[in-house]
Design a protein around this motif. Structure first.
Motif, mmCIF file in Angstrom:
data_model
loop_
_atom_site.group_PDB
_atom_site.id
_atom_site.type_symbol
_atom_site.label_atom_id
_atom_site.label_comp_id
_atom_site.label_asym_id
_atom_site.label_seq_id
_atom_site.Cartn_x
_atom_site.Cartn_y
_atom_site.Cartn_z
ATOM 1 N N GLN A 1 -16.021 35.016 -12.999
ATOM 2 C CA GLN A 1 -15.283 35.099 -14.245
ATOM 3 C C GLN A 1 -14.596 36.452 -14.387
ATOM 4 N N ALA A 2 -15.225 37.515 -13.940
ATOM 5 C CA ALA A 2 -14.674 38.856 -14.086
ATOM 6 C C ALA A 2 -13.493 39.075 -13.158
ATOM 7 N N GLN A 3 -13.429 38.323 -12.098
ATOM 8 C CA GLN A 3 -12.379 38.533 -11.110
ATOM 9 C C GLN A 3 -11.018 38.118 -11.632
ATOM 10 N N GLY A 4 -10.894 37.116 -12.457
ATOM 11 C CA GLY A 4 -9.619 36.674 -13.000
ATOM 12 C C GLY A 4 -8.954 35.688 -12.060
ATOM 13 N N THR A 5 -7.743 35.271 -12.426
ATOM 14 C CA THR A 5 -6.990 34.310 -11.640
ATOM 15 C C THR A 5 -6.115 35.057 -10.651
ATOM 16 N N VAL A 6 -6.171 34.625 -9.423
ATOM 17 C CA VAL A 6 -5.365 35.256 -8.370
ATOM 18 C C VAL A 6 -4.237 34.295 -8.025
ATOM 19 N N TYR A 7 -3.011 34.849 -7.967
ATOM 20 C CA TYR A 7 -1.830 34.049 -7.674
ATOM 21 C C TYR A 7 -1.267 34.433 -6.307
ATOM 22 N N ARG A 8 -0.717 33.420 -5.622
ATOM 23 C CA ARG A 8 0.000 33.638 -4.360
ATOM 24 C C ARG A 8 1.462 33.368 -4.654
ATOM 25 N N CYS A 9 2.272 34.440 -4.558
ATOM 26 C CA CYS A 9 3.684 34.329 -4.904
ATOM 27 C C CYS A 9 4.513 34.316 -3.628
ATOM 28 N N PRO A 10 5.506 33.394 -3.543
ATOM 29 C CA PRO A 10 6.336 33.317 -2.336
ATOM 30 C C PRO A 10 7.341 34.462 -2.284
ATOM 31 N N GLY A 11 7.841 34.692 -1.092
ATOM 32 C CA GLY A 11 8.853 35.719 -0.892
ATOM 33 C C GLY A 11 8.765 36.239 0.523
ATOM 34 N N PRO A 12 9.714 37.067 0.917
ATOM 35 C CA PRO A 12 9.628 37.614 2.271
ATOM 36 C C PRO A 12 8.304 38.334 2.504
ATOM 37 N N PRO A 13 7.892 39.251 1.633
ATOM 38 C CA PRO A 13 6.486 39.660 1.742
ATOM 39 C C PRO A 13 5.697 38.796 0.758
ATOM 40 N N VAL A 14 4.823 37.945 1.271
ATOM 41 C CA VAL A 14 4.018 37.097 0.396
ATOM 42 C C VAL A 14 3.129 38.015 -0.428
ATOM 43 N N LEU A 15 3.059 37.758 -1.731
ATOM 44 C CA LEU A 15 2.350 38.634 -2.646
ATOM 45 C C LEU A 15 1.145 37.910 -3.216
ATOM 46 N N TYR A 16 -0.009 38.552 -3.151
ATOM 47 C CA TYR A 16 -1.224 38.053 -3.784
ATOM 48 C C TYR A 16 -1.531 39.025 -4.913
ATOM 49 N N THR A 17 -1.624 38.507 -6.127
ATOM 50 C CA THR A 17 -1.841 39.405 -7.255
ATOM 51 C C THR A 17 -2.671 38.728 -8.337
ATOM 52 N N ASP A 18 -3.340 39.555 -9.120
ATOM 53 C CA ASP A 18 -4.070 39.059 -10.281
ATOM 54 C C ASP A 18 -3.564 39.740 -11.550
ATOM 55 N N THR A 19 -2.414 40.388 -11.459
ATOM 56 C CA THR A 19 -1.875 41.128 -12.600
ATOM 57 C C THR A 19 -0.847 40.334 -13.399
ATOM 58 N N LEU A 20 -0.515 39.132 -12.991
ATOM 59 C CA LEU A 20 0.488 38.327 -13.683
ATOM 60 C C LEU A 20 -0.162 37.471 -14.761
ATOM 61 N N SER A 21 0.596 37.202 -15.805
ATOM 62 C CA SER A 21 0.138 36.226 -16.790
ATOM 63 C C SER A 21 0.495 34.844 -16.250
ATOM 64 N N ALA A 22 -0.038 33.823 -16.876
ATOM 65 C CA ALA A 22 0.216 32.448 -16.425
ATOM 66 C C ALA A 22 1.701 32.127 -16.520
ATOM 67 N N ARG A 23 2.367 32.599 -17.571
ATOM 68 C CA ARG A 23 3.792 32.316 -17.757
ATOM 69 C C ARG A 23 4.614 33.013 -16.680
ATOM 70 N N GLU A 24 4.301 34.257 -16.371
ATOM 71 C CA GLU A 24 5.027 34.993 -15.327
ATOM 72 C C GLU A 24 4.839 34.331 -13.968
ATOM 73 N N ALA A 25 3.634 33.857 -13.707
ATOM 74 C CA ALA A 25 3.348 33.195 -12.433
ATOM 75 C C ALA A 25 4.184 31.933 -12.278
ATOM 76 N N VAL A 26 4.322 31.154 -13.355
ATOM 77 C CA VAL A 26 5.121 29.935 -13.302
ATOM 78 C C VAL A 26 6.584 30.273 -13.071
ATOM 79 N N GLU A 27 7.082 31.331 -13.746
ATOM 80 C CA GLU A 27 8.484 31.732 -13.593
ATOM 81 C C GLU A 27 8.793 32.146 -12.150
ATOM 82 N N ARG A 28 7.858 32.804 -11.504
ATOM 83 C CA ARG A 28 8.067 33.274 -10.128
ATOM 84 C C ARG A 28 7.762 32.199 -9.088
ATOM 85 N N GLY A 29 7.163 31.105 -9.506
ATOM 86 C CA GLY A 29 6.826 30.038 -8.564
ATOM 87 C C GLY A 29 5.518 30.313 -7.831
#
Length: 163
Positions: free
Chosen positions: A18-46
């Motif tokens: 629970q403390a770890q939060g949600t981790v997102y995998r964002c597409p792009g030339p450098p694939v980005l793994y982050t837990d600093t995005l909100s759910a809305r930002e993650a959806v916008e970035r795909g």
């Protein structure tokens, strides 16, 4: 009894998840793994959520820009740290004498190894009733001669570099 031991471990594991939060995998030339995005930002970035996959974070050194100066290693050498010519000449002479002494010792070791090798025609020892033992010893002696020759050549090159 086993349940009493496992229950605290399960509680700690669930708290860690629970403390770890949600981790997102964002597409792009450098694939980005982050837990600093909100759910809305993650959806916008795909970005997609990653669930149940352990993530390892590795810190790497940032590459220097081309033409950038290397980091200072103990400070710059200025005029106050220069060695006068006489002292440098004395150091060079001492180095030359040490290298020449090493060269004499290396040449002596080479001569002994060549004498023992005897151009591959060394004498057979009493413990070498098996001919293969004799051949193995000769191969080892040949390797020793080659190594000593390389040492002598390296020392001669070092002496030639001196002023």
């Amino acid at each position: 009894m086993l349940i009493r031991l496992l229950a605290p471990l399960l509680v700690v594991a669930s708290l860690g998840a629970q403390a770890q939060g949600t981790v997102y995998r964002c597409p792009g030339p450098p694939v980005l793994y982050t837990d600093t995005l909100s759910a809305r930002e993650a959806v916008e970035r795909g970005c997609r959520t990653i669930e149940g996959t352990p993530i390892t974070i590795m810190q790497t050194a940032r590459p220097r820009a081309p033409g950038a100066a290397p980091p200072a290693s103990g400070g710059a050498r200025g005029a106050e740290t220069r060695v006068d010519a006489g002292q440098q000449r004395a150091r060079d002479d001492e180095r030359r004498s040490v290298l020449q002494a090493e060269l004499r010792a290396a040449e002596e070791r080479l001569a002994n190894a060549q004498r023992e090798f005897g151009n591959g025609q060394g004498e057979r020892r009493g413990d070498e009733r098996n001919y293969q033992k004799f051949l193995d010893r000769m191969a080892e002696l040949k390797d020793n001669v080659a190594r000593h020759e390389a040492d002598v050549q390296a020392l001669k090159r070092e002496i030639a570099k001196l002023p």
